[in-house]
Design a protein around this motif. Sequence first.
Motif, PDB file in Angstrom:
ATOM      1  N   ILE A  31       0.832  -1.205   0.000  1.00  0.00           N
ATOM      2  CA  ILE A  31       0.000   0.000   0.000  1.00  0.00           C
ATOM      3  C   ILE A  31       0.867   1.255   0.000  1.00  0.00           C
ATOM      4  N   ASP A  32       1.915   1.280   0.818  1.00  0.00           N
ATOM      5  CA  ASP A  32       2.809   2.437   0.860  1.00  0.00           C
ATOM      6  C   ASP A  32       3.397   2.717  -0.522  1.00  0.00           C
ATOM      7  N   ALA A  33       3.810   1.657  -1.218  1.00  0.00           N
ATOM      8  CA  ALA A  33       4.409   1.838  -2.544  1.00  0.00           C
ATOM      9  C   ALA A  33       3.409   2.423  -3.529  1.00  0.00           C
ATOM     10  N   LEU A  34       2.184   1.927  -3.510  1.00  0.00           N
ATOM     11  CA  LEU A  34       1.161   2.470  -4.408  1.00  0.00           C
ATOM     12  C   LEU A  34       0.889   3.939  -4.106  1.00  0.00           C
ATOM     13  N   LEU A  35       0.874   4.276  -2.817  1.00  0.00           N
ATOM     14  CA  LEU A  35       0.539   5.655  -2.428  1.00  0.00           C
ATOM     15  C   LEU A  35       1.635   6.655  -2.778  1.00  0.00           C
ATOM     16  N   VAL A  36       2.888   6.202  -2.914  1.00  0.00           N
ATOM     17  CA  VAL A  36       3.969   7.133  -3.272  1.00  0.00           C
ATOM     18  C   VAL A  36       4.252   7.135  -4.767  1.00  0.00           C
ATOM     19  N   GLY A  37       3.374   6.509  -5.555  1.00  0.00           N
ATOM     20  CA  GLY A  37       3.475   6.634  -7.001  1.00  0.00           C
ATOM     21  C   GLY A  37       4.189   5.513  -7.720  1.00  0.00           C
ATOM     22  N   SER A  39       4.421   1.696  -9.487  1.00  0.00           N
ATOM     23  CA  SER A  39       3.515   0.882 -10.303  1.00  0.00           C
ATOM     24  C   SER A  39       3.015  -0.316  -9.507  1.00  0.00           C
ATOM     25  N   GLU A  40       1.993  -0.963 -10.059  1.00  0.00           N
ATOM     26  CA  GLU A  40       1.485  -2.178  -9.417  1.00  0.00           C
ATOM     27  C   GLU A  40       2.589  -3.216  -9.261  1.00  0.00           C
ATOM     28  N   GLN A  41       3.398  -3.422 -10.307  1.00  0.00           N
ATOM     29  CA  GLN A  41       4.422  -4.455 -10.223  1.00  0.00           C
ATOM     30  C   GLN A  41       5.532  -4.076  -9.242  1.00  0.00           C
ATOM     31  N   GLU A  42       5.839  -2.792  -9.153  1.00  0.00           N
ATOM     32  CA  GLU A  42       6.824  -2.370  -8.154  1.00  0.00           C
ATOM     33  C   GLU A  42       6.283  -2.563  -6.741  1.00  0.00           C
ATOM     34  N   ALA A  43       5.007  -2.250  -6.551  1.00  0.00           N
ATOM     35  CA  ALA A  43       4.389  -2.429  -5.236  1.00  0.00           C
ATOM     36  C   ALA A  43       4.371  -3.900  -4.841  1.00  0.00           C
ATOM     37  N   ALA A  44       4.038  -4.773  -5.799  1.00  0.00           N
ATOM     38  CA  ALA A  44       4.068  -6.208  -5.519  1.00  0.00           C
ATOM     39  C   ALA A  44       5.478  -6.651  -5.136  1.00  0.00           C
ATOM     40  N   GLY A  45       6.462  -6.094  -5.810  1.00  0.00           N
ATOM     41  CA  GLY A  45       7.846  -6.436  -5.492  1.00  0.00           C
ATOM     42  C   GLY A  45       8.232  -6.030  -4.078  1.00  0.00           C
ATOM     43  N   GLU A  46       7.761  -4.869  -3.638  1.00  0.00           N
ATOM     44  CA  GLU A  46       8.047  -4.421  -2.273  1.00  0.00           C
ATOM     45  C   GLU A  46       7.424  -5.374  -1.253  1.00  0.00           C
ATOM     46  N   GLY A  47       6.195  -5.802  -1.519  1.00  0.00           N
ATOM     47  CA  GLY A  47       5.549  -6.744  -0.612  1.00  0.00           C
ATOM     48  C   GLY A  47       6.257  -8.089  -0.593  1.00  0.00           C
ATOM     49  N   ALA A  48       6.613  -8.591  -1.780  1.00  0.00           N
ATOM     50  CA  ALA A  48       7.298  -9.879  -1.864  1.00  0.00           C
ATOM     51  C   ALA A  48       8.653  -9.823  -1.171  1.00  0.00           C
ATOM     52  N   ARG A  49       9.362  -8.726  -1.326  1.00  0.00           N
ATOM     53  CA  ARG A  49      10.664  -8.585  -0.666  1.00  0.00           C
ATOM     54  C   ARG A  49      10.520  -8.740   0.845  1.00  0.00           C
ATOM     55  N   GLU A  50       9.479  -8.133   1.409  1.00  0.00           N
ATOM     56  CA  GLU A  50       9.279  -8.215   2.854  1.00  0.00           C
ATOM     57  C   GLU A  50       8.972  -9.648   3.281  1.00  0.00           C
ATOM     58  N   VAL A  51       8.156 -10.336   2.492  1.00  0.00           N
ATOM     59  CA  VAL A  51       7.829 -11.728   2.830  1.00  0.00           C
ATOM     60  C   VAL A  51       9.071 -12.606   2.757  1.00  0.00           C
ATOM     61  N   ILE A  63      -3.242  -7.301  -7.368  1.00  0.00           N
ATOM     62  CA  ILE A  63      -3.456  -5.857  -7.298  1.00  0.00           C
ATOM     63  C   ILE A  63      -4.320  -5.439  -8.482  1.00  0.00           C
ATOM     64  N   SER A  64      -5.260  -4.536  -8.221  1.00  0.00           N
ATOM     65  CA  SER A  64      -6.017  -3.908  -9.307  1.00  0.00           C
ATOM     66  C   SER A  64      -6.207  -2.446  -8.952  1.00  0.00           C
ATOM     67  N   SER A  65      -6.353  -1.617  -9.985  1.00  0.00           N
ATOM     68  CA  SER A  65      -6.486  -0.181  -9.739  1.00  0.00           C
ATOM     69  C   SER A  65      -7.063   0.498 -10.972  1.00  0.00           C
ATOM     70  N   GLY A  66      -7.520   1.743 -10.768  1.00  0.00           N
ATOM     71  CA  GLY A  66      -7.989   2.551 -11.893  1.00  0.00           C
ATOM     72  C   GLY A  66      -9.079   1.868 -12.681  1.00  0.00           C
ATOM     73  N   GLU A  67      -8.908   1.796 -13.984  1.00  0.00           N
ATOM     74  CA  GLU A  67      -9.939   1.232 -14.855  1.00  0.00           C
ATOM     75  C   GLU A  67     -10.083  -0.274 -14.671  1.00  0.00           C
ATOM     76  N   ASP A  89      -7.443   7.390  -8.101  1.00  0.00           N
ATOM     77  CA  ASP A  89      -7.790   6.022  -8.459  1.00  0.00           C
ATOM     78  C   ASP A  89      -8.015   5.173  -7.211  1.00  0.00           C
ATOM     79  N   LEU A  90      -9.002   4.309  -7.263  1.00  0.00           N
ATOM     80  CA  LEU A  90      -9.110   3.242  -6.280  1.00  0.00           C
ATOM     81  C   LEU A  90      -8.015   2.213  -6.543  1.00  0.00           C
ATOM     82  N   ALA A  91      -7.430   1.678  -5.489  1.00  0.00           N
ATOM     83  CA  ALA A  91      -6.411   0.636  -5.627  1.00  0.00           C
ATOM     84  C   ALA A  91      -6.669  -0.429  -4.572  1.00  0.00           C
ATOM     85  N   ARG A  92      -6.594  -1.680  -4.976  1.00  0.00           N
ATOM     86  CA  ARG A  92      -6.916  -2.805  -4.101  1.00  0.00           C
ATOM     87  C   ARG A  92      -5.777  -3.816  -4.158  1.00  0.00           C
TER      88      ARG A  92
END
Length: 241
Positions: A31-37, A39-51, A63-67, A89-92
């Motif tokens: 969520i933090d990654a999405l909020l600071v701009g 991409s979805e794939q970068e945000a997923a990478g940040e989450g995976a790194r933590e896991v 992840i889904s967002s926007g349209e 945009d909504l982001a989930r």
Amino acid sequence: VSDVRIIKSPREHEAFREGGEIVTRALNAVIDALLVGKSEQEAAGEGAREVFRSGGQVHMIPISSGENISYFTSQPIPGYSAATPQDGDLARAWVYGPMFEGYWLDPGRTTVIGLKPTNSQRHLVESTANFVEKLRQAIKPGVTVDELLVIGDRLHEEFGGIKDQAAEKWPLYGHGNGLFWDEPILSHGYKGKHRVIKEGMVMSTETFMALEGVGSAGFEQNFIVTADGTELITRTPLTWW
């Protein structure tokens, strides 16, 4: 074997608590990654790194967002796209998998990029978040699956809204957690025998909601059933504004 696994031991509860810490940090990172701009794939990478750095494993970070917000994932195979959500945009996002010693957790959250939701977006997101919390608060030993379904149906009816793609894909309000999704399943389609909530179970509450012209939202919480209620083990904030 599955019947024995329905009630978790104290050592298993400790494993779930450790997994909860891991998946909470991971979903926070997404969520933090999405909020600071990012991409979805970068945000997923940040989450995976933590896991991964915490010793867990990822099944998927959808992840889904926007349209694409009406879909559970922007791209079904990886679970995310290269798109960068824009302000408004909504982001989930979900993070799910065996987070510690094989024990499975799957929390999800929805937010609005820029943290300035419209009134309709705020209503959608907060109503969906409130659903999972109200249903969780109704869970305690002795409550039945059927009683929880009545509460879930009532909350959805009070909200109104339109059909949601993810809700149609998973027509349930929660489930047991173990080494994967376990019984009981909070669904009208569930025909299993474990229909009474018992102390020691590990479970989730979840839902997806949608509003015409606004989009979709989804949330999920994981918790241990205690003698008098629940112990929340996924503590990513429900709302970020």
